[in-house]
Write a protein that holds these residues in place. Sequence first.
Motif, PDB file in Angstrom:
ATOM      1  N   PRO A 549     -14.318  -0.286   4.692  1.00 22.86           N
ATOM      2  CA  PRO A 549     -14.613  -0.939   3.417  1.00 22.86           C
ATOM      3  C   PRO A 549     -14.226  -0.080   2.221  1.00 22.86           C
ATOM      4  N   LYS A 550     -13.838  -0.739   1.156  1.00 15.54           N
ATOM      5  CA  LYS A 550     -13.558  -0.086  -0.114  1.00 15.54           C
ATOM      6  C   LYS A 550     -14.885   0.162  -0.822  1.00 15.54           C
ATOM      7  N   VAL A 551     -15.083   1.363  -1.335  1.00 16.95           N
ATOM      8  CA  VAL A 551     -16.316   1.715  -2.041  1.00 16.95           C
ATOM      9  C   VAL A 551     -15.943   2.249  -3.414  1.00 16.95           C
ATOM     10  N   PHE A 552     -16.670   1.776  -4.441  1.00 15.55           N
ATOM     11  CA  PHE A 552     -16.430   2.212  -5.809  1.00 15.55           C
ATOM     12  C   PHE A 552     -17.556   3.139  -6.253  1.00 15.55           C
ATOM     13  N   PRO A 553     -17.251   4.135  -7.057  1.00 20.88           N
ATOM     14  CA  PRO A 553     -18.286   5.066  -7.529  1.00 20.88           C
ATOM     15  C   PRO A 553     -19.428   4.326  -8.227  1.00 20.88           C
ATOM     16  N   GLY A 554     -20.654   4.687  -7.866  1.00 17.15           N
ATOM     17  CA  GLY A 554     -21.825   4.082  -8.488  1.00 17.15           C
ATOM     18  C   GLY A 554     -22.148   2.686  -8.008  1.00 17.15           C
ATOM     19  N   ASP A 555     -21.450   2.192  -6.999  1.00 18.05           N
ATOM     20  CA  ASP A 555     -21.630   0.833  -6.481  1.00 18.05           C
ATOM     21  C   ASP A 555     -21.907   0.936  -4.985  1.00 18.05           C
ATOM     22  N   THR A 556     -23.049   0.417  -4.544  1.00 12.51           N
ATOM     23  CA  THR A 556     -23.428   0.516  -3.131  1.00 12.51           C
ATOM     24  C   THR A 556     -22.825  -0.580  -2.268  1.00 12.51           C
ATOM     25  N   VAL A 557     -22.159  -1.566  -2.898  1.00  8.90           N
ATOM     26  CA  VAL A 557     -21.593  -2.684  -2.144  1.00  8.90           C
ATOM     27  C   VAL A 557     -20.355  -2.211  -1.375  1.00  8.90           C
ATOM     28  N   GLN A 558     -20.222  -2.688  -0.152  1.00  8.69           N
ATOM     29  CA  GLN A 558     -19.015  -2.421   0.636  1.00  8.69           C
ATOM     30  C   GLN A 558     -18.078  -3.622   0.522  1.00  8.69           C
ATOM     31  N   TYR A 559     -16.849  -3.363   0.094  1.00  6.44           N
ATOM     32  CA  TYR A 559     -15.867  -4.421  -0.136  1.00  6.44           C
ATOM     33  C   TYR A 559     -14.870  -4.416   1.031  1.00  6.44           C
ATOM     34  N   TRP A 560     -14.926  -5.465   1.853  1.00  9.56           N
ATOM     35  CA  TRP A 560     -14.155  -5.517   3.098  1.00  9.56           C
ATOM     36  C   TRP A 560     -12.836  -6.272   2.973  1.00  9.56           C
ATOM     37  N   TYR A 561     -12.680  -7.052   1.907  1.00  9.59           N
ATOM     38  CA  TYR A 561     -11.469  -7.855   1.766  1.00  9.59           C
ATOM     39  C   TYR A 561     -10.704  -7.458   0.514  1.00  9.59           C
ATOM     40  N   ARG A 562      -9.381  -7.607   0.570  1.00  8.98           N
ATOM     41  CA  ARG A 562      -8.557  -7.358  -0.604  1.00  8.98           C
ATOM     42  C   ARG A 562      -7.469  -8.425  -0.712  1.00  8.98           C
ATOM     43  N   PHE A 563      -7.113  -8.732  -1.950  1.00  7.35           N
ATOM     44  CA  PHE A 563      -5.994  -9.631  -2.221  1.00  7.35           C
ATOM     45  C   PHE A 563      -5.237  -9.077  -3.421  1.00  7.35           C
ATOM     46  N   PRO A 564      -3.880  -9.070  -3.325  1.00 10.56           N
ATOM     47  CA  PRO A 564      -3.057  -9.561  -2.218  1.00 10.56           C
ATOM     48  C   PRO A 564      -3.162  -8.648  -0.998  1.00 10.56           C
ATOM     49  N   PRO A 565      -2.818  -9.191   0.178  1.00  9.83           N
ATOM     50  CA  PRO A 565      -2.804  -8.344   1.369  1.00  9.83           C
ATOM     51  C   PRO A 565      -1.885  -7.144   1.162  1.00  9.83           C
ATOM     52  N   ALA A 566      -2.178  -6.056   1.863  1.00 16.81           N
ATOM     53  CA  ALA A 566      -1.370  -4.841   1.718  1.00 16.81           C
ATOM     54  C   ALA A 566       0.096  -5.088   2.048  1.00 16.81           C
ATOM     55  N   SER A 567       0.337  -6.081   2.912  1.00 18.38           N
ATOM     56  CA  SER A 567       1.716  -6.372   3.329  1.00 18.38           C
ATOM     57  C   SER A 567       2.478  -7.251   2.344  1.00 18.38           C
ATOM     58  N   LEU A 568       1.794  -7.737   1.303  1.00 17.38           N
ATOM     59  CA  LEU A 568       2.410  -8.692   0.384  1.00 17.38           C
ATOM     60  C   LEU A 568       2.471  -8.091  -1.015  1.00 17.38           C
ATOM     61  N   SER A 569       3.626  -8.139  -1.632  1.00 17.04           N
ATOM     62  CA  SER A 569       3.795  -7.640  -2.995  1.00 17.04           C
ATOM     63  C   SER A 569       3.725  -8.818  -3.967  1.00 17.04           C
ATOM     64  N   VAL A 570       2.753  -8.772  -4.872  1.00 17.15           N
ATOM     65  CA  VAL A 570       2.611  -9.803  -5.905  1.00 17.15           C
ATOM     66  C   VAL A 570       2.754  -9.124  -7.258  1.00 17.15           C
ATOM     67  N   ARG A 571       3.782  -9.464  -7.996  1.00 24.19           N
ATOM     68  CA  ARG A 571       4.066  -8.827  -9.282  1.00 24.19           C
ATOM     69  C   ARG A 571       3.397  -9.599 -10.407  1.00 24.19           C
ATOM     70  N   SER A 572       2.694  -8.879 -11.254  1.00 23.79           N
ATOM     71  CA  SER A 572       2.072  -9.470 -12.435  1.00 23.79           C
ATOM     72  C   SER A 572       2.747  -8.901 -13.680  1.00 23.79           C
ATOM     73  N   LEU A 573       2.763  -9.657 -14.749  1.00 25.54           N
ATOM     74  CA  LEU A 573       3.443  -9.256 -15.976  1.00 25.54           C
ATOM     75  C   LEU A 573       2.511  -8.419 -16.839  1.00 25.54           C
ATOM     76  N   ASN A 574       2.951  -7.238 -17.209  1.00 26.71           N
ATOM     77  CA  ASN A 574       2.146  -6.388 -18.079  1.00 26.71           C
ATOM     78  C   ASN A 574       1.881  -7.063 -19.418  1.00 26.71           C
ATOM     79  N   GLY A 575       0.663  -6.907 -19.910  1.00 26.40           N
ATOM     80  CA  GLY A 575       0.295  -7.424 -21.214  1.00 26.40           C
ATOM     81  C   GLY A 575      -0.121  -8.872 -21.233  1.00 26.40           C
ATOM     82  N   TRP A 576       0.105  -9.600 -20.141  1.00 21.60           N
ATOM     83  CA  TRP A 576      -0.326 -10.992 -20.067  1.00 21.60           C
ATOM     84  C   TRP A 576      -1.723 -11.045 -19.449  1.00 21.60           C
ATOM     85  N   GLN A 577      -2.487 -12.012 -19.885  1.00 21.12           N
ATOM     86  CA  GLN A 577      -3.856 -12.155 -19.405  1.00 21.12           C
ATOM     87  C   GLN A 577      -3.908 -13.104 -18.211  1.00 21.12           C
TER      88      GLN A 577
END
Length: 740
Positions: A549-577
């Motif tokens: 699991p992914k763990v963030f400082p100061g956060d006790t929650v364990q995060y088991w899922y991520r998107f996009p998958p590590a095998s998939l590259s998804v490009r987002s545009l800088n500066g766009w919301q």
Amino acid sequence: MARIRTLLTFVPLQFLVCVLLFAGDGKDRRRGVYDDIVNKYTSVGNIGLTVTNFGTVGTRNNFWPNQPSCEYPRGSRIEHLPIGSLWIGSVLKTRDSTDPRNGLILVSTGATDQSSASGVTGVGYEFNSNIGDSITVYSTLEDNRPTGSIFSPLAISHQDFVCDYYDKFTRVPATGDTILNHVPMGIKIHQETYAWDFPFSDFFVILRYDIYNISQDTLDSVYVGFWADPAVHNTNYVRPGVPGYFNHTGEGYDNAARLAYSFDYDGAPGGPPANSYLGIRLLGSTPFPIGVDSVGNLSTHTYYNAWQFRSSTAQNEYLSPTDDYNSQNPYLSRYSRMTQSMPQSAIDPLRNLNPSGTVLLLSTGPFHELFPGDSLEVVYCITCAKKYGSDVASLDTRQQRSTLYAELAWAQKCYQGEDINGNDSLDPGEDIARRDSVSPSELGLRYEPDGKLTRYLLPAPPKQPKVRVEVGNQQVTIYWDKSSAEESIDPISGLKDFEGYRVYRSNEGADFQHPEDYILNLPLIADFDRSDDRIGYNTGFSQILLDTPKVFPGDTVQYWYRFPPASLSVRSLNGWQYIYAVSAYDQGDSANNVPSLESAKSFLRVIPGTTATSSPSAEIGVYPNPYYVNAYWDGTTGSTERLRKIYFYNLPARCDITVYTLAGDVVTVLHHDAATYTGTSINWFQQFGSASIAPHFSGGEHAWDLITRYDQAIATGLYLFSVKDLNSGDIKRGKFLVIK
């Protein structure tokens, strides 16, 4: 008679900000009652509705834009109901037959035409709380509760507002001001309002009124009503209260649905039409009015009236009632209006603003005698819905109202709960709600009926996932947990029926192209579900499941899922919301005819960009460069100088950005701290986004609205800037061009 109501006038921006900040302190200074609560509003679901403890909803837009009256969707600034209030009418039968009050016909109100705009202390405001009383906020949510709420297993919804107030005073308790022209009935109102965040129930707020006779007298021929002064407008384009604001809302009534509704007829006096409905529906009562034996025929004792605001010159049907009872002219009588509907021939023209500027009353009764100690309950709901289809706003067809009717069906289903046939009793086969009969550790293994009629029952989807985000250069990575959704138990079936997850993301530019509803219409970009059943696509979760699991400082929650998958590259545009959202959904319950249900979405508002860096080789810069006014980038088409933005990039985590003219004059100084920067210092991120969703930046970028430190828009030209790293002291320099 047309009307002009100026609730907020145009004033200098700086003064308006001060006034609004001062006004939002929870005190209704027009009434002068410091125990009145006016700063509570629903913050779950998609309706922002202000609720008070003196019989009204809405604020007359007094605190706009900082507090909603009846905003839908929340964050859009589309307002629907400046003010609404409870009305109660009865014939007083005193214990002493010689009492001069015996036989009086009385109507008590939270607000009327005379009070809703004038703000005159003691006029029309006839319900008051005891000194020291307040509104208590409860929630069924153990996690992610609304701010200020208390978790309670006895709560009804995700956000319950609970309060008591009375019609027993002749003077306002806290001020001693006389309540003018009023004879109190001697009643207590216990008010509860309910709001949910489920996608299938986030478009209505239920108003429950329990009315108790606390006097020694009897109340006969009781009627209960909800009075409303609707005004459906997109306040991004028209400030509430400007001349004509209240004169462009069409009205309609569907007796079979017990539904009064309102809509923006043409967008006047400013901006395009809001394209949404306000619906006020009578859900039911306990007991039923005399002559009613089920919800199915409650419409025979539901009454609708509308009249011009404070009009004394309109034709009879549209005269504003000013008296509790007037035997000479029933159109001036509030009680007479509560007991019967206006003719259909007077209702039909209201759709076409004929007359304009009307208020409405939806009432029911009569109820049997309310003896001392007796009570009755009447329940309304306020619903908002987008118009269906693409017909012009001035039309009002049943097809355009189809979304409104679908939403009302959920509200009615929620209210009736186990009372499937709507007869106010628990019949064989209706006891479907379950209660836990074992210890919490065995939750979900054994359930049993409880033998009680349970109202306000909604099937529960899985709990919404807990989410975190990492924002980088052209990258956004979303993480969420397992246990919130996958351990959820359905309250009807008693089973863990989790099925899968859905991921949503807004398209570039959707925030300023359709700011009113883009959050409601996020495109689905991914769907992952269990592979061990015959439901859905059976994709499984292997693509998004982490090895650890992914763990963030100061956060006790364990995060088991991520998107996009590590095998998939998804490009987002800088500066766009972008708005990302993650939800969970269940398998449905065919035995109880419940379809698959989706949880509330967990939203994330992100702006990709370069990460913070102090590397000497990292070149600082500005984009877009050159900057062109009226570019698609801003979405403003030249409408305002305060909705511009450029970004400084490759910034250190802590730095000062100083902008100069070619002559060396300082234009502005921006202080950047990656740990706290939210972008809300400029108007763009306040206007095009959701106030309830905090933005996440990458840390190495800072937006500027091209407004100088002297509050002026900069001119066309070449500008220089320097960036001082506050940790290392290093200084870098650059330049950019502005073309207007």
